[in-house]
Design a protein around this motif. Structure first.
Motif, PDB file in Angstrom:
ATOM      1  N   ALA A 176       0.865  -1.187   0.000  1.00 11.51           N
ATOM      2  CA  ALA A 176       0.000   0.000   0.000  1.00 11.51           C
ATOM      3  C   ALA A 176       0.895   1.227   0.000  1.00 11.51           C
ATOM      4  N   MET A 194      -3.092  -0.594  -3.506  1.00 12.69           N
ATOM      5  CA  MET A 194      -3.994   0.496  -3.127  1.00 12.69           C
ATOM      6  C   MET A 194      -3.180   1.662  -2.592  1.00 12.69           C
ATOM      7  N   PHE A 251      -3.522   5.579  -0.274  1.00 13.24           N
ATOM      8  CA  PHE A 251      -4.341   6.343   0.676  1.00 13.24           C
ATOM      9  C   PHE A 251      -3.875   7.788   0.696  1.00 13.24           C
ATOM     10  N   SER A 300      -8.160   7.157  -9.341  1.00  9.40           N
ATOM     11  CA  SER A 300      -7.204   6.059  -9.401  1.00  9.40           C
ATOM     12  C   SER A 300      -6.053   6.458 -10.315  1.00  9.40           C
ATOM     13  N   TYR A 354      -7.852   5.583  -1.631  1.00  9.86           N
ATOM     14  CA  TYR A 354      -8.852   5.622  -0.569  1.00  9.86           C
ATOM     15  C   TYR A 354      -8.512   6.719   0.428  1.00  9.86           C
ATOM     16  N   GLU A 402      -9.928   5.261   6.017  1.00 12.76           N
ATOM     17  CA  GLU A 402     -10.361   3.890   5.712  1.00 12.76           C
ATOM     18  C   GLU A 402      -9.232   2.876   5.828  1.00 12.76           C
ATOM     19  N   ARG A 406      -9.748  -0.514   7.511  1.00 15.55           N
ATOM     20  CA  ARG A 406     -10.795  -1.303   6.861  1.00 15.55           C
ATOM     21  C   ARG A 406     -10.307  -1.929   5.546  1.00 15.55           C
ATOM     22  N   ARG A 407      -9.366  -1.266   4.881  1.00 13.80           N
ATOM     23  CA  ARG A 407      -8.972  -1.667   3.519  1.00 13.80           C
ATOM     24  C   ARG A 407      -7.711  -2.511   3.431  1.00 13.80           C
ATOM     25  N   GLU A 433      -6.496  -5.263   4.232  1.00 10.06           N
ATOM     26  CA  GLU A 433      -6.452  -6.724   4.200  1.00 10.06           C
ATOM     27  C   GLU A 433      -5.552  -7.254   3.056  1.00 10.06           C
ATOM     28  N   CYS A 469      -2.107  -2.687  12.157  1.00  8.40           N
ATOM     29  CA  CYS A 469      -2.847  -3.509  11.181  1.00  8.40           C
ATOM     30  C   CYS A 469      -2.045  -4.736  10.753  1.00  8.40           C
TER      31      CYS A 469
END
Ligand code: ATP
Length: 214
Positions: free
Chosen positions: A88, A114, A116, A126, A133, A137, A140-141, A143, A167
């Protein structure tokens, strides 16, 4: 992993460099490479290359060189090239945006999945198919993501790092000038581009090369 732990860290750090060059040779259909050729291409002296390669069980014969395919097979296993690591990116500014475009896929099996940002004008957009995001978030994202690239302003780095490690992120590539503190099981590699450039210029001025082996 047991196999990997026998390799000194300094050698392990050079693996991606060797891997990229050998992969190019392989694509060009070359079966063998001498340590001299390698040395010139990756700018590591040939004695170091020979020592590094001896850890991989690759012993080049004089005048014959190393078997490209054998080495590639070894590097692929060692660098987990066959296993995708999801990444990420936090902070889609100028540097972050450049990384999203680059996305590292040419070199190995890491993929930015992803991104952020806190800026609502960027959220929902994107870049190269990678969704941006809102930083709210994050938990939540995340994963399935194992590593993170930090390209936020330095003052934001520590707070975001704490959220990332909570996380379960186990590796951070820190491009901010801030030194971040992490739990001991989390690996941080710090790349301060401004310092790198300054250091290059310093060495150019004070240690000019005169064609000697580096
Ligand atoms: P830009 O020109 O887009 O501002 P920059 O690289 O000069 O880029 P920086 O101020 O370094 O900008 O910020 C990098 C990015 O980090 C920006 O997109 C900014 O919105 C984002 N950012 C700042 N604070 C946070 C935060 N707490 N969480 C996530 N992203 C953040």
């Amino acid at each position: 992993m047991a196999e990997q732990s026998k390799i000194p860290q300094a050698t392990a750090k050079r693996l991606p460099l060797y891997y990229r060059f050998l992969n190019n040779l392989h694509l060009q259909g070359k079966a063998r490479v001498s340590s001299k050729e390698l040395s010139e291409a990756v700018k590591v002296d040939s004695a170091t290359i020979r020592r590094d390669f001896s850890y991989f069980g690759a012993l080049g014969k004089k005048g014959y060189g190393y078997n490209v395919e054998y080495l590639l097979g070894f590097f692929r296993k060692t660098l987990d090239q066959d296993e995708l690591t999801n990444v990420a990116l936090i902070g889609v500014g100028n540097l972050g945006t450049a990384f999203l475009h680059y996305n590292f896929t040419k070199n190995n099996n890491t993929k930015i999945e992803m991104a952020f940002d806190a800026d609502t004008s960027k959220v929902g957009q994107s870049v190269e198919g990678i969704p941006i995001y809102h930083i709210d978030e994050l938990e939540r994202r995340l994963e399935g993501v194992q590593a993170a690239i930090l390209t936020v302003p330095g003052v934001e780095a520590q707070a975001i790092t704490e959220r990332l490690t909570a996380c379960g992120i186990s590796g951070i590539l820190n491009f901010t000038p801030a030194r971040i503190t992490v739990p001991e099981e989390v690996r941080v590699h710090h790349i301060d581009l401004a310092v790198e450039l300054q250091s290059l210029v310093y060495f150019m001025k004070h240690y000019p090369l005169e064609g000697e082996d580096v």
